[in-house]
Scaffold this motif. Structure first.
Motif, PDB file in Angstrom:
ATOM      1  N   SER A   1      30.954 -53.809  51.563  1.00 44.62           N
ATOM      2  CA  SER A   1      31.525 -54.563  50.443  1.00 44.62           C
ATOM      3  C   SER A   1      32.086 -53.627  49.381  1.00 44.62           C
ATOM      4  N   LEU A   2      31.389 -52.531  49.101  1.00 34.59           N
ATOM      5  CA  LEU A   2      31.876 -51.573  48.109  1.00 34.59           C
ATOM      6  C   LEU A   2      33.138 -50.857  48.594  1.00 34.59           C
ATOM      7  N   ILE A   3      33.195 -50.535  49.882  1.00 33.08           N
ATOM      8  CA  ILE A   3      34.413 -49.935  50.441  1.00 33.08           C
ATOM      9  C   ILE A   3      35.588 -50.902  50.289  1.00 33.08           C
ATOM     10  N   LEU A   4      35.327 -52.186  50.531  1.00 35.07           N
ATOM     11  CA  LEU A   4      36.364 -53.208  50.381  1.00 35.07           C
ATOM     12  C   LEU A   4      36.879 -53.267  48.943  1.00 35.07           C
ATOM     13  N   ILE A   5      35.964 -53.266  47.978  1.00 35.04           N
ATOM     14  CA  ILE A   5      36.369 -53.322  46.567  1.00 35.04           C
ATOM     15  C   ILE A   5      37.201 -52.094  46.196  1.00 35.04           C
ATOM     16  N   ALA A   6      36.818 -50.918  46.720  1.00 32.74           N
ATOM     17  CA  ALA A   6      37.577 -49.694  46.433  1.00 32.74           C
ATOM     18  C   ALA A   6      39.009 -49.809  46.935  1.00 32.74           C
ATOM     19  N   LEU A   7      39.188 -50.339  48.148  1.00 34.95           N
ATOM     20  CA  LEU A   7      40.531 -50.487  48.704  1.00 34.95           C
ATOM     21  C   LEU A   7      41.348 -51.500  47.912  1.00 34.95           C
ATOM     22  N   LEU A   8      40.713 -52.606  47.516  1.00 38.83           N
ATOM     23  CA  LEU A   8      41.422 -53.607  46.718  1.00 38.83           C
ATOM     24  C   LEU A   8      41.839 -53.043  45.360  1.00 38.83           C
ATOM     25  N   TRP A   9      40.997 -52.213  44.775  1.00 40.11           N
ATOM     26  CA  TRP A   9      41.321 -51.569  43.498  1.00 40.11           C
ATOM     27  C   TRP A   9      42.561 -50.693  43.648  1.00 40.11           C
ATOM     28  N   LEU A  10      42.641 -49.963  44.764  1.00 37.92           N
ATOM     29  CA  LEU A  10      43.776 -49.068  44.980  1.00 37.92           C
ATOM     30  C   LEU A  10      45.083 -49.815  45.206  1.00 37.92           C
ATOM     31  N   THR A  11      45.023 -51.071  45.612  1.00 32.27           N
ATOM     32  CA  THR A  11      46.271 -51.840  45.773  1.00 32.27           C
ATOM     33  C   THR A  11      46.984 -52.039  44.445  1.00 32.27           C
ATOM     34  N   GLN A  12      46.288 -51.764  43.339  1.00 32.03           N
ATOM     35  CA  GLN A  12      46.890 -51.928  42.010  1.00 32.03           C
ATOM     36  C   GLN A  12      47.292 -50.596  41.385  1.00 32.03           C
ATOM     37  N   ALA A  13      47.164 -49.488  42.106  1.00 30.76           N
ATOM     38  CA  ALA A  13      47.502 -48.177  41.553  1.00 30.76           C
ATOM     39  C   ALA A  13      48.988 -48.115  41.201  1.00 30.76           C
ATOM     40  N   PRO A  14      49.346 -47.737  39.969  1.00 28.93           N
ATOM     41  CA  PRO A  14      50.751 -47.738  39.550  1.00 28.93           C
ATOM     42  C   PRO A  14      51.468 -46.437  39.877  1.00 28.93           C
ATOM     43  N   VAL A  15      52.768 -46.433  39.658  1.00 25.25           N
ATOM     44  CA  VAL A  15      53.581 -45.245  39.906  1.00 25.25           C
ATOM     45  C   VAL A  15      53.159 -44.101  38.993  1.00 25.25           C
ATOM     46  N   ASP A  16      52.836 -44.424  37.743  1.00 30.33           N
ATOM     47  CA  ASP A  16      52.423 -43.397  36.780  1.00 30.33           C
ATOM     48  C   ASP A  16      50.906 -43.420  36.593  1.00 30.33           C
ATOM     49  N   GLY A  17      50.193 -43.523  37.706  1.00 33.95           N
ATOM     50  CA  GLY A  17      48.742 -43.689  37.664  1.00 33.95           C
ATOM     51  C   GLY A  17      48.006 -42.546  36.971  1.00 33.95           C
ATOM     52  N   ASN A  18      46.886 -42.906  36.351  1.00 34.19           N
ATOM     53  CA  ASN A  18      46.000 -41.939  35.705  1.00 34.19           C
ATOM     54  C   ASN A  18      44.741 -41.813  36.553  1.00 34.19           C
ATOM     55  N   TYR A  19      44.327 -40.577  36.820  1.00 38.80           N
ATOM     56  CA  TYR A  19      43.192 -40.365  37.723  1.00 38.80           C
ATOM     57  C   TYR A  19      41.941 -41.095  37.246  1.00 38.80           C
ATOM     58  N   TRP A  20      41.595 -40.952  35.967  1.00 34.63           N
ATOM     59  CA  TRP A  20      40.338 -41.505  35.476  1.00 34.63           C
ATOM     60  C   TRP A  20      40.367 -43.031  35.385  1.00 34.63           C
ATOM     61  N   ILE A  21      41.553 -43.607  35.261  1.00 34.70           N
ATOM     62  CA  ILE A  21      41.660 -45.060  35.156  1.00 34.70           C
ATOM     63  C   ILE A  21      41.870 -45.711  36.520  1.00 34.70           C
ATOM     64  N   ASP A  22      42.729 -45.117  37.338  1.00 41.30           N
ATOM     65  CA  ASP A  22      43.159 -45.770  38.573  1.00 41.30           C
ATOM     66  C   ASP A  22      42.538 -45.209  39.848  1.00 41.30           C
ATOM     67  N   ILE A  23      42.015 -43.985  39.824  1.00 45.30           N
ATOM     68  CA  ILE A  23      41.552 -43.331  41.049  1.00 45.30           C
ATOM     69  C   ILE A  23      40.053 -43.059  41.045  1.00 45.30           C
ATOM     70  N   PHE A  24      39.523 -42.626  39.912  1.00 42.24           N
ATOM     71  CA  PHE A  24      38.123 -42.218  39.869  1.00 42.24           C
ATOM     72  C   PHE A  24      37.188 -43.374  40.259  1.00 42.24           C
ATOM     73  N   GLY A  25      37.447 -44.566  39.753  1.00 43.83           N
ATOM     74  CA  GLY A  25      36.608 -45.727  40.079  1.00 43.83           C
ATOM     75  C   GLY A  25      36.551 -46.004  41.570  1.00 43.83           C
TER      76      GLY A  25
END
Length: 504
Positions: A349-373
């Motif tokens: 379930s946690l792996i699933l949430i991580a993948l869903l979170w990454l579907t929202q990563a923007p073009v100008d993504g910030n590591y601590w906001i968009d990737i670290f989580g």
């Protein structure tokens, strides 16, 4: 009686020796897992130095995957027959020698041939490790602890490979191969001194040559179809469909052979365990889905956010750190208290949430906001899921079949990885190309292509979750045999009858 004597012999071995043996085995596995990902960082340098064409460069990766994935099941079974220690050491020699040839390669042909040989050695070495661990640690609690350490090495080694690859490639790409020489020698010396020399069942109990040819050909052709024509020409291309059909026919022929052979290479009764069969299905789906995070995520960081190799490795460091902490310190206690199935489901379930979170990563993504989580969630989920899957994949297995089950578990992991890479990379690239043809900026087109890969990866993990809920059976955490194992009904009935006789 043979099983009882084997367990007693392993239990009587000095505790420190058994744990040292585990670290030797994990050292061998780490060397092989690192090699699977460390090469990706150095591909550009290899191409420039040796004058590779783009098509030829792909074979630096594909040559290894085809031989490695194609030989795992055969190597696992042969380990049962000739001795797992013998198979482990033989594979270590082949892998280390092939690494030296890779580091000294002077052109395309020599490097690709050496990579193919590396895959052969990697399959021989890794196929029997899980079976050896289960033999050394028959006690459920110790077994869960040992599997946690192994699972960390097997699953987090890829993230470590990205970091190490960045460091070594900055010095000289040949070092990514030559570094295996001292590691291989140290692991080999440790194995000779520490690992018990098991004799194996003997080739007479399973020397099924036609079966060996069929399964090796089926797996090699299947992996080749996934990593070559499917990835380059698409899944509906006639070449892809034709080779895929031949691979499936060879696999069907292998199953028919094993059902009738007097001494089968792979006794089909091993699949009677729902937990063993289910765990391998779940592993294929999960590993395929994970590639949406692991490889597509690394491409997003490199191609969209402009990360350098060293930054890329550091970005994935939370995954390795959290997986290590959970696998080494906590997975054993959780599995023993709740059972492997109940730990696996939250992990997926946690792996699933991580993948869903990454579907929202923007073009100008910030590591601590968009990737670290997502990295934290992924590391936590994988740290819970993989030790549980390792336990379930070895459930209900007799000692003389442990190498086969170990090879099967490694095969499903490799096939899942190859399948995930081909499917996600192909569809992601197609989506990006379509957007660029409509005038979409490159960074935005790439990001949308990666989003598609993350969505597909999430869908695969959803199917894995459903399989875990539907197929797997709950067993008492403190039950007999391997933690999380499913005892066959026949064995359970025999145990009950024996108990009643004893009482009388």
């Amino acid at each position: 009686m043979t099983e009882v004597r084997e367990k007693q012999r392993q239990t009587d071995a000095p505790d420190s020796k058994r744990w040292l043996a585990l670290y030797v085995l994990c050292g061998g596995m780490l060397m092989i897992v690192l090699d699977a990902t460390i090469v990706n960082v150095a591909l550009a340098d290899i191409q420039q130095d040796l004058g590779f064409t783009s098509a030829g460069l792909a074979w630096v990766v594909n040559g290894y995957l085809i031989s490695f994935g194609g030989l795992l099941m055969l190597a696992g079974r042969l380990g049962d027959l000739i001795g797992r220690r013998t198979m482990f050491l033989s594979g270590l020699v082949v892998f280390t020698a092939a690494s030296a040839l890779c580091g000294l390669a002077i052109n395309e042909v020599t490097l690709i041939a050496a990579r193919f040989l590396q895959g052969v050695g990697g399959a021989m070495t890794s196929a029997v490790i899980l079976g050896m661990i289960f033999a050394m640690f028959p006690d459920p609690r110790e077994q869960a602890k040992a599997i946690g350490r192994y699972a960390f090495v097997a699953s987090a080694g890829g993230a470590i490979g990205l970091l190490l690859g960045g460091v070594l490639t900055a010095l000289d790409w040949r070092l990514i191969f030559l570094v295996n020489l001292p590691i291989g020698v140290l692991v080999g010396v440790g194995a000779l001194k520490i690992l018990d020399n098991d004799q194996g069942a003997g080739l007479k109990d399973g020397a099924d040559v036609p079966g060996a040819v069929l399964i090796t050909a089926a797996l090699m052709l299947g992996v080749y179809t996934i990593v070559k024509p499917a990835a380059e020409y698409g899944w509906t291309d006639p070449v892809t469909l034709g080779l895929g059909a031949v691979s499936l026919l060879l696999l069907a022929g292998f199953v028919a052979r094993e059902a009738t052979a007097a001494t089968p290479l792979m006794p089909l009764k091993i699949f009677r365990s729902r937990n063993l069969s289910g765990a391998n299905v779940i592993q294929v789906l999960t590993v395929a889905g994970m590639f949406g995070m692991f490889f597509m995520g690394s491409l997003y960081l490199k191609q969209v956010l402009g990360y350098e190799p060293m930054q890329l490795g550091l970005a994935f460091f939370p995954v390795a750190a959290i997986m290590g902490l959970l696998s080494v310190q906590f997975s054993e206690g959780l599995v023993m208290r709740f059972g492997a199935r109940k730990v696996l489901i939250p992990g997926l379930s946690l792996i699933l949430i991580a993948l869903l979170w990454l579907t929202q990563a923007p073009v100008d993504g910030n590591y601590w906001i968009d990737i670290f989580g997502p990295m934290v969630l992924f590391g936590t989920g994988a740290g819970l899921a993989f030790p549980s899957l390792m336990n379930l994949a070895m459930s209900g297995v007799q000692p003389q079949e442990a190498g086969l089950a170990s090879g099967l578990a490694n095969t499903t992991m490799q096939v899942g990885g190859a399948l995930g890479l081909a499917v996600l990379a192909t569809l992601s690239a197609s989506k990006t190309a379509d957007l660029m043809q409509t005038g979409t900026p490159v960074a935005e087109a790439l990001t949308n292509g990666f989003h598609l890969a993350f969505w597909i990866g999430a869908a695969l993990v959803v199917v894995a979750l459903a399989a875990a809920v539907i197929i797997l059976k709950s067993v008492p955490p403190q039950g007999h045999g391997p933690q999380g194992s499913e005892l066959d009904d026949e064995l359970l009935l025999e145990a009950e009858v024996a108990t009643e006789r004893t009482a009388i």
